[in-house]
Design an enzyme around this catalytic site. Structure first.
Site, mmCIF file in Angstrom:
data_model
loop_
_atom_site.group_PDB
_atom_site.id
_atom_site.type_symbol
_atom_site.label_atom_id
_atom_site.label_comp_id
_atom_site.label_asym_id
_atom_site.label_seq_id
_atom_site.Cartn_x
_atom_site.Cartn_y
_atom_site.Cartn_z
ATOM 1 N N ILE A 12 0.845 -1.203 0.000
ATOM 2 C CA ILE A 12 0.000 0.000 0.000
ATOM 3 C C ILE A 12 0.881 1.254 0.000
ATOM 4 C CG2 ILE A 12 -1.907 1.214 1.141
ATOM 5 C CD1 ILE A 12 -2.734 -1.501 2.346
ATOM 6 N N GLY A 36 9.324 -4.944 2.165
ATOM 7 C CA GLY A 36 9.221 -4.016 1.040
ATOM 8 C C GLY A 36 10.199 -4.360 -0.074
ATOM 9 N N TYR A 141 -2.769 -9.202 15.883
ATOM 10 C CA TYR A 141 -2.574 -8.214 14.813
ATOM 11 C C TYR A 141 -3.585 -7.066 14.971
ATOM 12 C CZ TYR A 141 -3.249 -5.956 10.350
ATOM 13 O OH TYR A 141 -3.423 -5.000 9.382
ATOM 14 N N PHE A 169 -10.422 -2.042 4.570
ATOM 15 C CA PHE A 169 -11.041 -3.349 4.368
ATOM 16 C C PHE A 169 -10.039 -4.140 3.505
ATOM 17 C CE2 PHE A 169 -14.995 -3.363 6.724
ATOM 18 C CZ PHE A 169 -14.807 -2.150 7.359
ATOM 19 N N ARG A 282 -10.891 -20.978 7.795
ATOM 20 C CA ARG A 282 -9.635 -20.483 8.352
ATOM 21 C C ARG A 282 -9.949 -19.829 9.701
ATOM 22 N NH1 ARG A 282 -6.342 -16.098 4.820
ATOM 23 N NH2 ARG A 282 -8.098 -14.816 5.467
ATOM 24 N N ASP A 285 -11.694 -16.059 10.695
ATOM 25 C CA ASP A 285 -12.372 -15.391 9.580
ATOM 26 C C ASP A 285 -13.846 -15.137 9.913
ATOM 27 O OD1 ASP A 285 -10.513 -14.927 7.583
ATOM 28 O OD2 ASP A 285 -10.860 -16.831 6.552
HETATM 29 N N1 UDP Z 1 -9.417 -17.060 1.209
HETATM 30 C C1 UDP Z 1 -9.589 -18.325 0.679
HETATM 31 N N2 UDP Z 1 -8.492 -18.986 0.239
HETATM 32 C C2 UDP Z 1 -7.225 -18.458 0.264
HETATM 33 C C3 UDP Z 1 -7.061 -17.149 0.783
HETATM 34 C C4 UDP Z 1 -8.179 -16.472 1.250
HETATM 35 O O1 UDP Z 1 -10.696 -18.858 0.656
HETATM 36 O O2 UDP Z 1 -6.283 -19.132 -0.160
HETATM 37 C C5 UDP Z 1 -10.580 -16.306 1.713
HETATM 38 C C6 UDP Z 1 -10.480 -15.937 3.180
HETATM 39 O O3 UDP Z 1 -10.993 -16.962 3.976
HETATM 40 C C7 UDP Z 1 -11.312 -14.667 3.233
HETATM 41 C C8 UDP Z 1 -11.123 -14.040 1.850
HETATM 42 O O4 UDP Z 1 -10.641 -15.097 1.015
HETATM 43 O O5 UDP Z 1 -12.673 -14.989 3.372
HETATM 44 C C9 UDP Z 1 -10.121 -12.915 1.838
HETATM 45 O O6 UDP Z 1 -8.938 -13.367 2.467
HETATM 46 P P1 UDP Z 1 -7.572 -12.579 2.373
HETATM 47 O O7 UDP Z 1 -6.549 -13.435 3.046
HETATM 48 O O8 UDP Z 1 -7.324 -12.177 0.954
HETATM 49 O O9 UDP Z 1 -7.825 -11.240 3.181
HETATM 50 P P2 UDP Z 1 -8.331 -11.021 4.704
HETATM 51 O O10 UDP Z 1 -9.838 -10.976 4.613
HETATM 52 O O11 UDP Z 1 -7.823 -12.139 5.528
HETATM 53 O O12 UDP Z 1 -7.749 -9.716 5.070
#
Ligand code: UDP
Length: 327
Positions: A12, A36, A141, A169, A282, A285
């Site tokens: 970013i 970076g 985090y 987001f 995961r 989440d």
């Molecule tokens: N996700 C997924 N498979 C992956 C990585 C992410 O299904 O290999 C899903 C994750 O569970 C979440 C969404 O994609 O619902 C976005 O995840 P990401 O890690 O990109 O961003 P976060 O929401 O964790 O900041």
């Protein structure tokens, strides 16, 4: 304005460096290059390879470069890692940030823009999220980001620091000209992993959970383009002129997009199938996270240019197809 961009070689931060320059300001970058990439910093931008917690070095840069505003992007941001190695997160994201702030105050630099996160909200009861909703992070985090938000409030009161904390987001996409983009190691984010799966450079995409209480059973997130995020950081400058300004803004498009919808967008944009495999949920989440960004719209005149997932994925694809090995 002379703008110090801490973490300006990161994902970013590097996009913000270009937007700051495009808006007619002068960016200066600090980055220790742990995550970076030197090549991500636009040519000609002053660059310092220092740790943000090195107060003496940072103080000298603040004075030498006559810095007016500091933007801070340098943080560890792997949720899972933060659970297993919290000290790494507290030291870097909180302690080193406090060092940066102390160096700023010592030099009389009192304008600060901070990268916060929707992860400070934890598992929200209601959606979309507005800034006044309770913050209860569910991992170190998110907690470290909230800790800094709280420290900033105290510094605004005690020392007249003017700050804006942006709660991002899901940052996504890449510069429209394809020159810079997302290059994390390890990569954990959905869009780059889906692109790698589509091109065969990576394994089949694991869909983390398809039994969520959402329309297609996969998680809903609010994907917001990295250049749109960056422009909010500049739009807030006039508000920081007020000593003690303590500002919090959600930055998202407000559109919930499911994992499956992201995968469809990747297939449409790349013209390739995304091989997928079902996987368990995961940990940590939440089913859905999306923003009400009315406050940023009203107060900063912030308007996203990338309003749909396909246009965001298209920029990511442009970057990844031109730089398959990243930087
Ligand atoms: N996700 C997924 N498979 C992956 C990585 C992410 O299904 O290999 C899903 C994750 O569970 C979440 C969404 O994609 O619902 C976005 O995840 P990401 O890690 O990109 O961003 P976060 O929401 O964790 O900041």
């Amino acid at each position: 304005m002379n703008v110090l961009i801490v973490g300006g070689a990161g994902y970013i931060g590097s996009h913000c460096v270009r937007q700051v320059a495009a808006a007619g300001h002068r960016p200066v970058v600090i980055d220790n290059l742990v995550f970076g990439h030197r090549a991500a910093v636009a040519p000609g931008v002053p660059f310092y390879d220092v740790n943000l917690g090195d107060e003496a070095a940072v103080g000298k840069i603040l004075a030498d470069e006559k810095i007016d505003i500091v933007m801070h992007f340098a943080a560890y941001a792997y949720v899972g890692e933060s659970v297993h190695d919290p000290l790494k997160y507290y030291f870097n994201n909180v302690v080193a940030t406090l060092g940066l702030l102390r160096a700023m105050l010592a030099k009389g630099v009192k304008k600060f823009v901070f990268s916060s996160t929707c992860a400070t909200y934890g598992i929200p009861e209601k959606m979309p999220l507005v800034e006044t909703m309770p913050q209860a992070p569910i991992n170190p985090y998110g907690q470290t980001k909230l800790d800094v938000e709280n420290a900033l409030k105290a510094l605004a009161l005690a020392h007249g620091l003017g700050f804006a904390a942006f709660r991002y987001f899901n940052a996504a996409g890449a510069a429209g000209d394809g020159s810079i983009g997302e290059d994390h190691a390890p990569e954990t984010h959905l869009i780059p992993l889906a692109i790698d799966a589509a091109t065969g450079r990576g394994p089949a995409l694991q869909v983390f959970g398809d039994d969520y209480p959402t329309p297609d059973g996969t998680c809903l997130r609010d994907y917001v383009h990295v250049d749109d995020l960056s422009r909010a950081h500049i739009a807030v400058f006039p508000k920081l002129e007020k000593p003690g300004a303590a500002l919090f803004y959600n930055l998202g498009t407000g559109t919930p997009t499911s994992v499956r919808e992201v995968l469809q967008a990747v297939e449409k944009v790349t013209g390739k199938k995304v091989p997928c495999a079902g996987a368990p949920r995961r940990a940590g989440d939440p089913p859905a996270l999306y923003a009400d960004s009315s406050k940023a719209k009203t107060e900063l005149g912030w308007k996203v240019k990338y309003n749909d997932i396909e246009s965001i994925v298209a920029t990511a694809w442009k970057w990844h197809s031109a730089h398959p090995d990243g930087f």
